[in-house]
Enzyme design. Structure first.
Site, PDB file in Angstrom:
ATOM      1  N   SER A 157       0.852  -1.190   0.000  1.00 58.05           N
ATOM      2  CA  SER A 157       0.000   0.000   0.000  1.00 58.05           C
ATOM      3  C   SER A 157       0.885   1.236   0.000  1.00 58.05           C
ATOM      4  CB  SER A 157      -0.890   0.013   1.249  1.00 58.05           C
ATOM      5  OG  SER A 157      -1.500   1.280   1.441  1.00 58.05           O
ATOM      6  N   TYR A 182       0.251  -0.082  10.642  1.00 57.79           N
ATOM      7  CA  TYR A 182      -0.142  -0.456   9.287  1.00 57.79           C
ATOM      8  C   TYR A 182       0.966  -0.110   8.308  1.00 57.79           C
ATOM      9  CZ  TYR A 182      -2.784  -0.657   4.904  1.00 57.79           C
ATOM     10  OH  TYR A 182      -3.206  -0.965   3.628  1.00 57.79           O
TER      11      TYR A 182
END
Length: 317
Positions: A157, A182
């Site tokens: 990502s 994350y």
């Protein structure tokens, strides 16, 4: 040494769909594994690969839900896999190896995002454990099935921009931040692809990581509507407000491109976005575009690999 981390001019773009990427490509006789292949981007990846003729094994923590979501898609089967449990990872991989099938595409797609502080296994931070360590153990265990020619695709990502690997506190034992956690896990996904490619290219294994784009999927399950409004993703009424968001079919396209495109033959260890190789982030002023150099650093990739091997060994019962 030539730096291949720059766009190829693939002819595709942000709005390309997974089906368009596969136009004219016949995957008959090929076998793929897609972790989390029954939901969100994973489901669109499964549909596209199966639609082009591949046999797709969905690895899912909830096989019943996966079977229901993929009912009617030819060439798809479901196997149980819980990435937070390395014994489950070992069991899944051993079942695949026992079939004797060669795996041509391993799409490490499943993951979680911005969850509350959660610990799995021997106390590992959940995002690092599920997004990275589970896939690390899975890929290594499946190595005999991917030798001889395969692509390993690591769904990362642009969130990797939020954090490099926190070498002094990987498990967030000194205070938890869900977005840094994350980000670290997504950096780990990129570094993982770098080192798989280094280790596997002699055996015909090439690896890529990617940013799929921003897409509304179940990945946002841990975010409140208030948070998404504050981020500009939704308007005050809760309707989509960011025109840069992709459809799920568009979001799956880069993973499918990385797994199948002949344009990538002879290449590997690269981070991709919008169905092309991405530029280095330092080459642009646009936020969250391209890949941070720390995420493709080969020394850090080896360091993370060594650490992950030790953690994975300690996590097996």
């Amino acid at each position: 040494m030539t730096d291949h981390q720059k766009p190829l001019g693939s002819g595709f773009g942000a709005r390309t769909t997974a089906g368009e990427v596969l136009a004219g490509i016949d995957l008959s006789g090929k076998h793929a594994i897609v972790t989390g292949g029954h939901s969100g981007l994973g489901l669109e990846t499964t549909k596209a690969l199966a639609g082009a003729g591949a046999r797709v094994i969905i690895a899912s923590r909830d096989p019943a839900s996966a079977a229901k979501a993929t009912a009617g898609i030819d060439g798809v089967s479901v196997e149980k896999l819980d990435l937070s449990d390395l014994d489950s990872v070992r069991s899944f991989a051993d079942r695949i190896l026992a079939t004797g099938s060669h795996i041509d595409m391993l799409v490490n797609n499943a993951g979680i995002m911005a969850c509350p502080d959660t610990r799995v296994g021997p106390g590992w931070e959940a995002q690092f454990a599920i997004n990275h360590l589970g896939h690390f153990a899975l890929t290594n265990r499946l190595w005999p099935a991917i030798e001889g020619g395969a692509r390993v695709v690591s769904v990362s990502s642009a969130g990797h921009h939020n954090s490099p690997i926190r070498w002094d506190d990987i498990q967030f034992e000194r205070g938890y931040d869900k977005w840094l956690a994350y980000g670290q896990s997504k950096t780990a996904n990129v570094l993982f692809a770098v080192n798989i490619d280094r280790l596997g290219r002699g055996a015909g294994i090439r690896a890529f990581s990617l940013h799929p784009g921003k897409i509304f999927t179940p990945l946002q399950r841990h975010l409140s509507q208030t948070e998404m409004i504050a981020a500009g993703w939704l308007d005050a009424d809760g309707s989509p407000a960011d025109p840069t968001f992709k459809t799920p079919e568009q979001g799956a396209a880069t993973a499918v491109w990385a797994a199948t495109s002949p344009q990538l033959d002879g290449l590997g260890g690269l981070y991709c976005e919008d169905c092309d190789v991405a530029m280095r982030a330092e080459a642009t002023d646009e936020p969250f575009v391209g890949v941070r150099s720390y995420a493709v650093n080969p020394d850090d990739a080896e360091r993370l690999w060594s650490l992950s091997a030790k953690l994975a060994q300690s996590g097996l019962q």
